[in-house]
Structures are given as C-alpha cells and as structure tokens.
Design an enzyme around this catalytic site. Structure first.
Site, short mmCIF file in Angstrom:
data_model
loop_
_atom_site.label_atom_id
_atom_site.label_comp_id
_atom_site.label_asym_id
_atom_site.label_seq_id
_atom_site.Cartn_x
_atom_site.Cartn_y
_atom_site.Cartn_z
N SER A 1 0.79 -1.24 0.00
CA SER A 1 0.00 0.00 0.00
C SER A 1 0.82 1.29 0.00
O SER A 1 0.24 2.37 -0.09
CB SER A 1 -0.95 0.01 1.20
OG SER A 1 -2.04 -0.85 0.97
N LYS B 1 0.02 3.61 -2.69
CA LYS B 1 -1.04 4.62 -2.61
C LYS B 1 -0.49 6.05 -2.50
O LYS B 1 -1.22 7.02 -2.71
CB LYS B 1 -1.96 4.32 -1.43
CG LYS B 1 -2.79 3.04 -1.60
CD LYS B 1 -3.75 2.84 -0.44
CE LYS B 1 -4.66 1.65 -0.62
NZ LYS B 1 -4.01 0.36 -0.29
N SER C 1 -6.13 3.18 4.57
CA SER C 1 -5.51 2.45 3.46
C SER C 1 -6.55 1.67 2.66
O SER C 1 -6.31 0.52 2.24
CB SER C 1 -4.41 1.51 3.97
OG SER C 1 -3.58 1.09 2.91
N LYS D 1 2.89 6.57 4.86
CA LYS D 1 2.05 5.44 4.43
C LYS D 1 2.65 4.10 4.83
O LYS D 1 3.85 3.87 4.70
CB LYS D 1 1.88 5.47 2.91
CG LYS D 1 0.80 4.54 2.41
CD LYS D 1 -0.57 5.05 2.77
CE LYS D 1 -1.64 3.97 2.65
NZ LYS D 1 -1.54 2.92 3.69
#
Length: 343
Positions: free
Chosen positions: A20, A23, A80, A184
């Site tokens: 993730s 992202k 997320s 993140k």
C-alpha cells in the site's frame, strides 16, 4: 527532505513489492488533478461494480453510495482503503488501467527509475515493485509539491459514512513519535511490512523508508531508529544568503573599474550537528571581466567543502550592469593614473 541527501541506507536499490505504499503515488495524482483544476475536493466520486467487488483493506463502498474526493482521500490515507483508492483512480482517469499508466509516467518524471506499478492500491505483487530509494524520492515529492496530503496522513482518528465507520491511522508513528506527519504503511505477504515515514522537528524534515520487515512492530521500531539517528546527529544550516556580497571583480574597459559579486541563491545544507564552522569556501572567480558586463551575469562560483568533500556550490553573479567606457573616458582615466589621482 530539503536537500535529498541520504544519511543512512542498506539495500536501498533492491526491487521489492511495496504493497500500500503504492497509494502515495495514487494520492499524488489525485492532488495533481486538484491542482490543475480538473478535480475539486467537494466533487462526488461514484462507486462502480468493480470497486464494490474489490478486496483487502476497504471501507466497503457500495454502488448506491456517493462520497466526495475529500472523504475518499481520508479513507485512503488513514485506513488504506483499496476500494476508495480505485474509486478515485476511476474518477481521475476513467479506469484503473488508465490511472496506472499515469502513475508510471509520473514515476519516470520524478526519477523513480527502479519502479513499476501494475495497480493503484498495491494489492498485487507480481510486476508491482519499487525500491527504498525510489519510495524516498516519491515521499520527498509529497513534502515539496503536495504537502496537502499530510493534512490527511497525520490524522490519528476520524470517521467515514457519517460516523458509522471508524478510521484509525495504520501508521503508529503518527500517534507516538514526535513530529510524525505521515506517510504510508503497506503490507501484503509478498512485501512484508513496509513504512514510509515523514517527521518534522523545527526546520528539519526527515524521511525514512523501511521495506520487508518481518512484522508490524519491527517496521515502526526500525523507522524510529532511523529518524532518531537523523534528528540526533544532523541539522539544517544556512551557510550563505542570496544577494550577499562575495567579493569585487575587476572590470577592464568599463565605465566602472570593478563590480560586486553576489551569491545567487541561499545555500542551505544538511550537515552533522555543530560542524558548520568546519565548512570551507573555495572561491573560483573570474580574475578579470571585460566590459560590457550584464547584471546577473555569472562571474564565478563558490564551492562549499567539508572534510574534503563538496557539500554544495553556488553561482556568483554581477550586481549591476557595467557599460563599456568610451575612448575619452579611458583616456581621462589613463591621465589620472599618471598623476596618481584615484579613479
């Protein structure tokens, strides 16, 4: 983050799935669209059947629901949410496939030469890879050009769907590390536990990237160690300020016999604490200029060195125009020189 200097690294060029952390690029492209005026934070983001059937971490979007870009970004940055990420991708580019093409184009422009995306969420492992170095480049891009993203990633807790769904930040550092503002987390079985962390204290912002940790706690602890090392041992120092006079340079055949040399830009560096006095300035100026001289013309440079290594350099420029002197002006100057009259 300011200088891009790497102060600690290990296997930073190893290509790995980043889950993730992908992202980050998705949020960059959404903010890009907002900056360009193609998208507004208040715009409604529809939910397609493809989004509805998405797996992994999600906020369980339903095609009968609509949310704003702002709400979707919160779901992506804090929780997320894969489904929210894909919904935003479709809103920006029409499809996830088209959005991924934009992601790869953006990565190349940013100098992420060891990165390739195959989806916008990071859920896929095959063909979706990056490196710690490239993730740091991407994270630094957020600091410099998309700081609005931190307004989302630094949120510890929020809600979605009018308070019905709880959003709790997956980045533990935001909750318990001084100055942490993002960025993140990431995890799939193929990637291990990953984290790109950004923390700011006073005028120093640091980025740490940890990929492939064996468990969630390790990624946070290793990130803390990296950031602690940076904050404990380094500082941002301004060595010189723009337009400061750096010296005088003689001008031949000009209406003036010299021109001031000015530093063209602020010189801000990251160095070990309490070592600013150990920085040497090596001046490489033109020994003499010939008129005409233009204001802003490069007349030399200064190289800043520490322990024999270059840490910065800056152009030195002319403060003003110096026009070419006429024959009569040069003649008068010569006569005055014969009689010892200062010019």
């Amino acid at each position: 983050a300011l200088t891009g200097k790497i102060i600690a690294e290990n296997n930073s060029l190893e290509k790995r799935p980043i889950a993730s952390i992908t992202k980050i690029m998705s949020m960059i492209l959404v903010m890009d669209a907002v900056k360009k005026g193609d998208l507004k934070l208040e715009d409604i983001v529809p939910v397609s059947e493809y989004v509805y059937e998405f797996g992994g971490s999600q906020v369980y979007l339903d095609p009968r629901e609509t949310f704003t870009v702002h709400e979707m970004l919160k779901a992506v940055a804090i929780h997320s949410a894969n489904d929210a990420t894909v919904a935003l991708a479709e809103k920006v580019a029409g499809s996830e496939e088209a959005f991924v093409e934009l992601m790869n184009e953006k990565a190349k422009k940013m100098g992420m030469n060891d990165t390739h995306f195959v989806d916008c969420s990071g859920l896929k492992a095959v063909g979706n890879y990056s490196t710690a170095n490239d993730v740091a480049i991407m994270s630094r891009e957020v600091v410099h050009n998309y700081p609005e993203i931190f307004e989302y990633t630094k949120i510890v807790h929020d809600t979605f769907r009018n308070g019905e769904f709880s959003l709790d930040n997956t980045n533990e550092l935001v909750k318990n590390y001084q100055g942490a503002i993002g960025l993140k987390t990431g995890y799939i079985s193929e990637s291990g536990y990953c984290l790109s962390a950004v923390a700011k204290r006073d005028n120093l912002t640091l980025i740490s990237v940890v990929l492939g940790a064996p468990d969630s706690e390790t990624r946070f602890e290793e990130s803390k160690k990296l950031l602690d090392y940076g904050f404990s041992n380094f500082e941002i120092v301004t060595l010189d300020i723009k337009d400061t006079e750096a010296g005088l340079i003689k001008v031949d055949k000009g209406v003036k016999t010299s021109v001031k040399a000015l530093i063209s830009n602020d010189i801000v560096v990251l160095i070990k604490k309490d070592t600013a006095l150990q920085v040497d300035r090596v001046k490489n100026f033109e020994p003499q200029l010939t008129a005409p001289v233009k204001k802003g013309q490069k007349v030399g440079e200064i190289i800043y060195e520490q322990d024999g290594q270059e840490i910065a350099r800056v152009d030195v420029i002319a403060e003003e125009n110096v026009e070419k002197a006429s024959f009569f002006q040069l003649f008068v100057r010569m006569i005055k020189g014969w009689f010892g009259i200062n010019t």
